[in-house]
Each structure stands twice: as structure tokens, then as C-alpha cells.
Design a protein around this motif. Structure first.
Motif, PDB file in Angstrom:
ATOM      1  N   TYR A 120     -30.985 -21.608 -39.674  1.00 39.37           N
ATOM      2  CA  TYR A 120     -31.524 -20.425 -39.005  1.00 39.37           C
ATOM      3  C   TYR A 120     -31.400 -19.257 -39.966  1.00 39.37           C
ATOM      4  O   TYR A 120     -30.822 -19.396 -41.061  1.00 39.37           O
ATOM      5  N   LYS A 121     -31.955 -18.126 -39.599  1.00 39.99           N
ATOM      6  CA  LYS A 121     -31.859 -16.936 -40.427  1.00 39.99           C
ATOM      7  C   LYS A 121     -31.061 -15.873 -39.688  1.00 39.99           C
ATOM      8  O   LYS A 121     -31.050 -15.858 -38.450  1.00 39.99           O
ATOM      9  N   ALA A 122     -30.398 -15.026 -40.434  1.00 45.83           N
ATOM     10  CA  ALA A 122     -29.560 -13.991 -39.822  1.00 45.83           C
ATOM     11  C   ALA A 122     -29.781 -12.656 -40.521  1.00 45.83           C
ATOM     12  O   ALA A 122     -29.886 -12.597 -41.749  1.00 45.83           O
ATOM     13  N   LYS A 123     -29.839 -11.604 -39.737  1.00 48.45           N
ATOM     14  CA  LYS A 123     -29.967 -10.270 -40.297  1.00 48.45           C
ATOM     15  C   LYS A 123     -28.621  -9.831 -40.879  1.00 48.45           C
ATOM     16  O   LYS A 123     -27.587 -10.421 -40.591  1.00 48.45           O
ATOM     17  N   LEU A 124     -28.670  -8.779 -41.674  1.00 49.82           N
ATOM     18  CA  LEU A 124     -27.492  -8.331 -42.421  1.00 49.82           C
ATOM     19  C   LEU A 124     -26.242  -8.149 -41.554  1.00 49.82           C
ATOM     20  O   LEU A 124     -25.165  -8.625 -41.932  1.00 49.82           O
ATOM     21  N   PRO A 125     -26.306  -7.481 -40.396  1.00 42.79           N
ATOM     22  CA  PRO A 125     -25.086  -7.298 -39.600  1.00 42.79           C
ATOM     23  C   PRO A 125     -24.424  -8.629 -39.214  1.00 42.79           C
ATOM     24  O   PRO A 125     -23.199  -8.757 -39.284  1.00 42.79           O
ATOM     25  N   LEU A 126     -25.239  -9.623 -38.849  1.00 40.72           N
ATOM     26  CA  LEU A 126     -24.679 -10.917 -38.472  1.00 40.72           C
ATOM     27  C   LEU A 126     -24.115 -11.639 -39.684  1.00 40.72           C
ATOM     28  O   LEU A 126     -23.058 -12.280 -39.598  1.00 40.72           O
ATOM     29  N   ARG A 127     -24.777 -11.523 -40.818  1.00 40.19           N
ATOM     30  CA  ARG A 127     -24.265 -12.170 -42.031  1.00 40.19           C
ATOM     31  C   ARG A 127     -22.922 -11.576 -42.436  1.00 40.19           C
ATOM     32  O   ARG A 127     -22.028 -12.293 -42.883  1.00 40.19           O
ATOM     33  N   VAL A 128     -22.771 -10.277 -42.262  1.00 42.46           N
ATOM     34  CA  VAL A 128     -21.491  -9.622 -42.566  1.00 42.46           C
ATOM     35  C   VAL A 128     -20.407 -10.132 -41.612  1.00 42.46           C
ATOM     36  O   VAL A 128     -19.279 -10.441 -42.031  1.00 42.46           O
ATOM     37  N   ILE A 129     -20.738 -10.231 -40.326  1.00 38.59           N
ATOM     38  CA  ILE A 129     -19.775 -10.743 -39.334  1.00 38.59           C
ATOM     39  C   ILE A 129     -19.373 -12.168 -39.667  1.00 38.59           C
ATOM     40  O   ILE A 129     -18.183 -12.517 -39.647  1.00 38.59           O
ATOM     41  N   LEU A 130     -20.357 -13.002 -39.983  1.00 40.13           N
ATOM     42  CA  LEU A 130     -20.081 -14.400 -40.304  1.00 40.13           C
ATOM     43  C   LEU A 130     -19.207 -14.526 -41.542  1.00 40.13           C
ATOM     44  O   LEU A 130     -18.293 -15.359 -41.582  1.00 40.13           O
ATOM     45  N   MET A 131     -19.468 -13.707 -42.541  1.00 35.44           N
ATOM     46  CA  MET A 131     -18.655 -13.775 -43.757  1.00 35.44           C
ATOM     47  C   MET A 131     -17.229 -13.306 -43.482  1.00 35.44           C
ATOM     48  O   MET A 131     -16.260 -13.891 -43.993  1.00 35.44           O
ATOM     49  N   PHE A 132     -17.096 -12.242 -42.678  1.00 39.86           N
ATOM     50  CA  PHE A 132     -15.754 -11.776 -42.325  1.00 39.86           C
ATOM     51  C   PHE A 132     -14.992 -12.873 -41.571  1.00 39.86           C
ATOM     52  O   PHE A 132     -13.812 -13.128 -41.844  1.00 39.86           O
ATOM     53  N   CYS A 133     -15.690 -13.507 -40.625  1.00 41.20           N
ATOM     54  CA  CYS A 133     -15.063 -14.602 -39.867  1.00 41.20           C
ATOM     55  C   CYS A 133     -14.666 -15.737 -40.800  1.00 41.20           C
ATOM     56  O   CYS A 133     -13.582 -16.322 -40.664  1.00 41.20           O
ATOM     57  N   TYR A 134     -15.542 -16.050 -41.753  1.00 40.48           N
ATOM     58  CA  TYR A 134     -15.217 -17.131 -42.695  1.00 40.48           C
ATOM     59  C   TYR A 134     -13.993 -16.782 -43.532  1.00 40.48           C
ATOM     60  O   TYR A 134     -13.121 -17.624 -43.768  1.00 40.48           O
ATOM     61  N   LEU A 135     -13.905 -15.550 -43.977  1.00 39.87           N
ATOM     62  CA  LEU A 135     -12.761 -15.136 -44.797  1.00 39.87           C
ATOM     63  C   LEU A 135     -11.444 -15.242 -44.031  1.00 39.87           C
ATOM     64  O   LEU A 135     -10.386 -15.468 -44.629  1.00 39.87           O
TER      65      LEU A 135
END
Length: 363
Positions: A120-135
Motif C-alpha cells: 500500500y502507499k502512505a502519506k508522509l505523516p503516516l510514514r513518520v508514525i510508522l518509522m517512529f513505531c519501528y524504531l
């Protein structure tokens, strides 16, 4: 002899007929170079196979620091699980559980479904959230994770698979992190295209500052929260967040490589190792429907059904909620007709919608 080799030999003979030493030498050098490369690959593979047959203490492929880390992590985590005062420290335990869910969402919804498979594709705010969650998961860098996973899917259950389950449960679970990689893993890994990931500014930022972000987001900030928000002791904050929560989180991820590749049904493709594992889906927010996932890796749900909490796929539920506000979009799924065809032709017969043939009913 392969067809291309036969053609090459025919060309060589034609060149020899016209007695052109330049072209003849060029083709001969190319052929010798390919043979030399093939021999080198075969030699490296054989050396590795011989190495892993040696007694454990005599092997030089063991990453001892990683192994010591694994032992200490799990020993302290086990001590914490056995001695933690759950009833007295409900807030701290709930915080650790919340962190595990957040980390799983970053792994499953972020580096796995979004960046590894582009499901799927994600806009910048969601990508930032996902990366923070991954970290918060405290795992290795996103590019390292994505590269390994793409290689894993393309060369699953071979020597090029970083977590090859054919090498045993322990190796596929966490042993692969304590050993030098098979030459084929490195060789095939160089063939995978990651240009799409390098073009994402969120991943670029994470890769650039990973050495700082990992300890701060993964361990320091999560430990400070219980200490400063409800006066938890440093001892229990560190034991629960740094050891108990982290050990649980990474083992959930590792279990997909081990448990979900060895135990469960195969309603979509009985010829592959990945299987449907309910417990692993429960532990990882929906990643355990693994037989389906390896057949349809581009499906954002990683499952045929269960895109909501009741279907044991919390990650898909969260992606669906972000889709409602437009932050997640272009959610990919195979057609129902394709899924049904695959079930009928390649499954092991355990799918509830399998059509039983008349002659089978008679028997």
C-alpha cells in the motif's frame, strides 16, 4: 550443456573459421571468466558448508558478541518475567505491553507491508508514525530489515535466504543473527533493487541518524516514561522496558521466521514451507497468516480474511483506519477469483471453501 553455451561455441567456431584472433580471444576470455567465477562461487559455498559442520567451539563463523548479547538479554528477561510484581505495578506492565503493540505495528505495517512489499502507499505523516513505531522495536536499521526480507521472499528456503528454515528452528529464529552469512545470501542480496527505499526521505533520515535514533527511541525514552510519569523505580523500569518488553518484541518478529515456517496448515500452497499459524498472528498483529502471505506478498492484509480485530489482524485494522482519513491509500489485494483458483489448485485442502469433488464425496 545449456543452450546459450552451445550458441557461444558455435559462434566461436565460426570466428575461428574466419581466423579473427581478436574476437576469438575476446570470447575465450569471457568464457574463461565465467567459468572462473562459477568455480569461485562453488568453492566459497563448499567452504561454508564444511565450516558449519565443524564442532561449535571450533567454528570461526560465530559472532560471539551477538551470541553473548542474546544469552544475557534472555536470561535477564526471564528473570524479570518470573519476579516482576505484576499486581503492584500494573501501569508499568501496561506500558510495556503498549510498547510491544506499537513496535509490532512499526514492523508489520511499516518495514514489512509498506516498505518491503509496497502493499500500500502512505502519506508522509503516516510514514513518520510508522518509522517512529519501528524504531521503538529496537531492531536493526530499516534498510537492513527491508533488504533481508526481500531476499528472503525471492530466495525462500534456499542458501540465499537469510533465515532459511531448512537449516533448523534455532537458526531461523535467531541463530542467523549470531553467525556469519552464507555466501549466497551476500551474493543474491547484491542483486536486489532498493532504489525505491533510498528515494524515501523518511528512510533516508532514519538511515542517517540510526545510531542515535535506535537507543533514544527504542530504549531511553520508553524507560523515562514510567520513571517520570508515575514514579516507577529505575530498576523495574529498566528490567521491564529494556529487557522484558524488548525480548518479547523481537521474539515475536523472529517467530514468523521459525514457527510460521514450520507449524500450521497450508491452504494456499502445500509445496512451500510457510504456514498459517494463529498464535503467531495473535502475537504479531496479523503476521502469522504466512502461507497466504508467501503466495500473495503484495496483499496489504497479509491474509485473505481477518482485516479487523475479530480476525486477528490488528495491523490491517489500523491501516484501514488510516485509509479512512486518506493517509493510507492504494491498498493492494488479489481478486477473489485468483485466491479461489490458487486454493483449488495448490492448497492442502484445509481451506473451508475448498470444493469437494463428487468422487471424493462418494469415498
Amino acid at each position: 550443456m545449456a543452450p546459450n553455451e552451445i550458441i557461444a561455441e558455435q559462434v566461436l567456431r565460426e570466428i575461428v573459421k574466419v581466423n579473427d584472433p581478436i574476437f576469438t580471444a575476446s570470447l575465450l576470455d569471457e568464457k574463461n571468466e565465467k567459468e572462473s567465477e562459477s568455480q569461485q562461487i562453488e568453492k566459497e559455498n563448499k567452504e561454508y558448508e564444511d565450516l558449519i559442520k565443524q564442532p561449535f567451539l571450533k567454528r570461526n563463523d560465530i559472532k560471539w558478541m551477538n551470541l553473548y548479547f542474546m544469552v544475557v538479554l534472555h536470561a535477564v528477561a526471564l528473570y524479570g518475567f518470573l519476579t516482576f510484581p505484576y499486581l503492584e505495578k500494573k501501569a508499568t506492565f501496561a506500558w510495556c505491553w503498549f510498547l510491544a503493540v506499537v513496535a509490532n505495528f512499526g514492523v508489520a505495517g511499516g518495514v514489512h507491508r509498506l516498505w518491503s512489499h509496497r502493499a500500500y502507499k502512505a502519506k508522509l505523516p503516516l510514514r513518520v508514525i510508522l518509522m517512529f513505531c519501528y524504531l521503538t522495536s529496537g531492531q536493526y536499521s530499516a534498510m537492513y530489515w527491508i533488504r533481508d526480507h526481500r531476499v528472503h521472499h525471492k530466495f525462500s528456503e534456499t542458501n540465499a535466504d537469510p533465515v532459511n528454515s531448512r537449516r533448523g528452528f534455532w537458526f531461523s529464529h535467531c541463530g542467523w543473527l549470531t553467525m556469519k552469512r552464507h555466501p549466497e545470501v551476500l551474493r543474491k542480496g547484491r542483486q536486489i533493487d532498493f532504489s525505491d527505499c533510498y528515494e524515501d526521505p523518511v528512510i533516508a533520515f532514519e538511515e542517517k541518524y540510526f545510531e542515535i535514533l535506535r537507543p533514544v527511541v527504542g530504549f531511553l525514552l520508553p524507560t523515562l516514561v514510567p520513571v517520570y510519569f508515575w514514579n516507577e523505580s529505575w530498576y523495574w523500569a529498566i528490567i521491564s522496558v529494556v529487557f522484558m518488553r524488548y525480548a518479547y518484541s523481537v521474539n515475536c518478529t523472529w517467530s514468523i521466521n521459525s514457527f510460521a515456517h514450520m507449524f500450521g496448515s497450508k491452504p494456499y500452497d502445500k509445496s512451500i514451507a510457510p504456514a498459517q499459524n494463529f498464535l503467531m498472528s495473535l502475537a504479531t498483529g496479523g503476521e502469522g497468516w504466512h502461507n497466504y502471505h508467501h503466495v500473495f506478498p503484495w496483499d496489504y492484509k497479509t491474509a485473505e480474511l481477518g482485516n479487523y480485530i475479530t480476525g486477528v489482524n490488528l495491523t490491517s485494522f489500523l491501516i484501514d483506519q488510516f485509509a479512512k482519513i486518506g493517509w493510507a491509500y492504494d491498498l493492494k489485494q488479489p481478486s477473489k477469483e485468483l485466491i479461489k483458483s490458487v486454493i483449488q489448485n495448490r492448497g492442502d485442502g484445509t481451506h473451508p471453501e475448498v470444493e469437494v469433488k463428487p468422487e471424493e464425496k462418494a469415498n
